[in-house]
Write an enzyme that holds these catalytic residues in place. Structure first.
Site, mmCIF file in Angstrom:
data_model
loop_
_atom_site.group_PDB
_atom_site.id
_atom_site.type_symbol
_atom_site.label_atom_id
_atom_site.label_comp_id
_atom_site.label_asym_id
_atom_site.label_seq_id
_atom_site.Cartn_x
_atom_site.Cartn_y
_atom_site.Cartn_z
ATOM 1 N N THR A 46 43.193 38.687 47.043
ATOM 2 C CA THR A 46 41.872 38.456 46.458
ATOM 3 C C THR A 46 41.839 36.995 46.032
ATOM 4 O OG1 THR A 46 41.614 40.742 45.722
ATOM 5 C CG2 THR A 46 40.271 39.070 44.619
ATOM 6 N N LYS A 58 34.490 41.494 48.132
ATOM 7 C CA LYS A 58 35.417 41.923 47.075
ATOM 8 C C LYS A 58 34.904 41.515 45.704
ATOM 9 C CE LYS A 58 39.095 43.572 45.075
ATOM 10 N NZ LYS A 58 40.482 43.197 45.373
ATOM 11 N N LYS A 107 41.646 37.102 36.615
ATOM 12 C CA LYS A 107 41.680 36.162 37.737
ATOM 13 C C LYS A 107 40.528 36.441 38.690
ATOM 14 C CE LYS A 107 43.782 36.883 41.452
ATOM 15 N NZ LYS A 107 43.481 37.306 42.844
#
Length: 322
Positions: free
Chosen positions: A132, A207, A275
């Site tokens: 990711t 995502k 994050k």
């Protein structure tokens, strides 16, 4: 074990028996796919299981991990796999190179430079990144791959550690359609859905949408459970009842009970969610999207980190409400 500069060691993890091989991944029936030479870079809780499914599905797997003992443990667990000392050595001769690392800089470190995978890949090979990361780094590496006669697919996943072990991840891809069709049958070894979302970067953007949804649902569930407990309700019963109606969600089904019990050791950590939400908020600054709730929940996760909960799973948002 075949060896490329490393030795093997024991892996301590739950054991399942698959085709006579003792492994830490769950039993799965794999779709027919011709065996391919593949590399996998990054053997954390996700990458270890994903690479394991590739090995059990019959592919010829070479692995690299920054901490060499994890690669050694993988090769001890999955007979016939090989360990490599650098990403370039792992990628040499591979048709497809998969990665699952921590962030943009980690991804650059395993792809670029003399020891990076791009330096070792053969012309026409495909690099598939499951990290990711930002959409910008996906586009950057796609351009650098193309300049070398290589292909790049950004392919972040959803489903967490359990999805990786069970081989049922959802994979969101960005890149060229013809290249995607080459990698999809192989990636199905650890997936239940592999879908092309658009050009380079589209997988990462999808995502981000996923993480916006997850953050909002978890915060709503945390408030609901905290409210119900404060009201003196039996939350086990409440969750069973409302889980049959419009309030039902994956988070409720899989995290509701453990949230009510104050247990937060079930997968994706708060540090990683922060994050991911940082990537989301940075992208929103570029594209002009307004994300007031997501920004607020990001700060709620910062509160959990300040409580010492950086490694708790994301359902620990409820701790703020106690």
């Amino acid at each position: 074990m075949m060896r490329l500069g490393l030795s093997a060691g024991p892996e301590r993890s739950p054991i399942h028996r698959i085709g006579g091989m003792s492994t830490s991944i769950a039993t799965k029936t794999y779709e027919p796919c011709p065996p391919r030479a593949v590399a996998f870079l990054g053997l954390g809780v996700m990458g270890h299981a994903m690479a394991g499914h590739l090995a059990v599905a019959g592919h010829r797997v070479t692995v690299y991990n920054r901490t060499a003992r994890k690669a050694e443990a993988f090769c001890a667990e999955f007979a016939g796999s090989r360990c490599a000392a650098t990403p370039a050595l792992a990628a040499a001769g591979a048709d497809l190179v998969f990665s699952c690392v921590g962030n943009d800089n980690d991804l650059r470190s395993v792809t670029l430079g003399d020891n990076g995978a791009f330096a070792g890949m053969q012309a026409g090979a495909v690099f598939v990144d499951h990290t990711t990361a930002s959409a910008d780094v996906a586009r950057e590496l796609a351009a650098k791959a193309q300049a070398r006669g290589l292909h790049f697919i950004d392919a972040p996943v959803s489903g967490g550690e359990a999805g990786a072990k069970n081989g049922v991840l959802t994979v969101m891809c960005g890149g060229d359609a013809a290249v995607f069709e080459r990698m999809k049958p192989v990636a199905m070894a650890f997936s239940r859905a592999v879908t092309l979302m658009g050009p380079s970067g589209a997988g990462q953007l999808t995502k981000m949408v996923n993480q916006i949804c997850v953050a909002g649902v978890v915060q709503g569930l945390a408030e609901a459970i905290a409210f119900g407990q404060q009201a003196g309700l039996d939350m086990t019963q409440v969750l069973e009842v409302i889980g049959k109606g419009a309030a039902q969600s994956w988070q409720m089904d899989n995290r509701g009970k453990t949230m009510a019990e104050g247990r937060f050791d079930f997968g994706f950590a708060v540090d990683w969610m922060r994050k991911d939400l940082g990537l989301v908020l940075d992208e929103s600054q570029r594209n002009g999207a307004r994300l007031p709730v997501t920004a607020l929940i990001d700060q709620f996760y910062a509160d959990v980190q300040a409580m010492g909960g950086g490694r708790w799973d994301t359902s620990s948002l409820i701790k703020r409400l106690k």
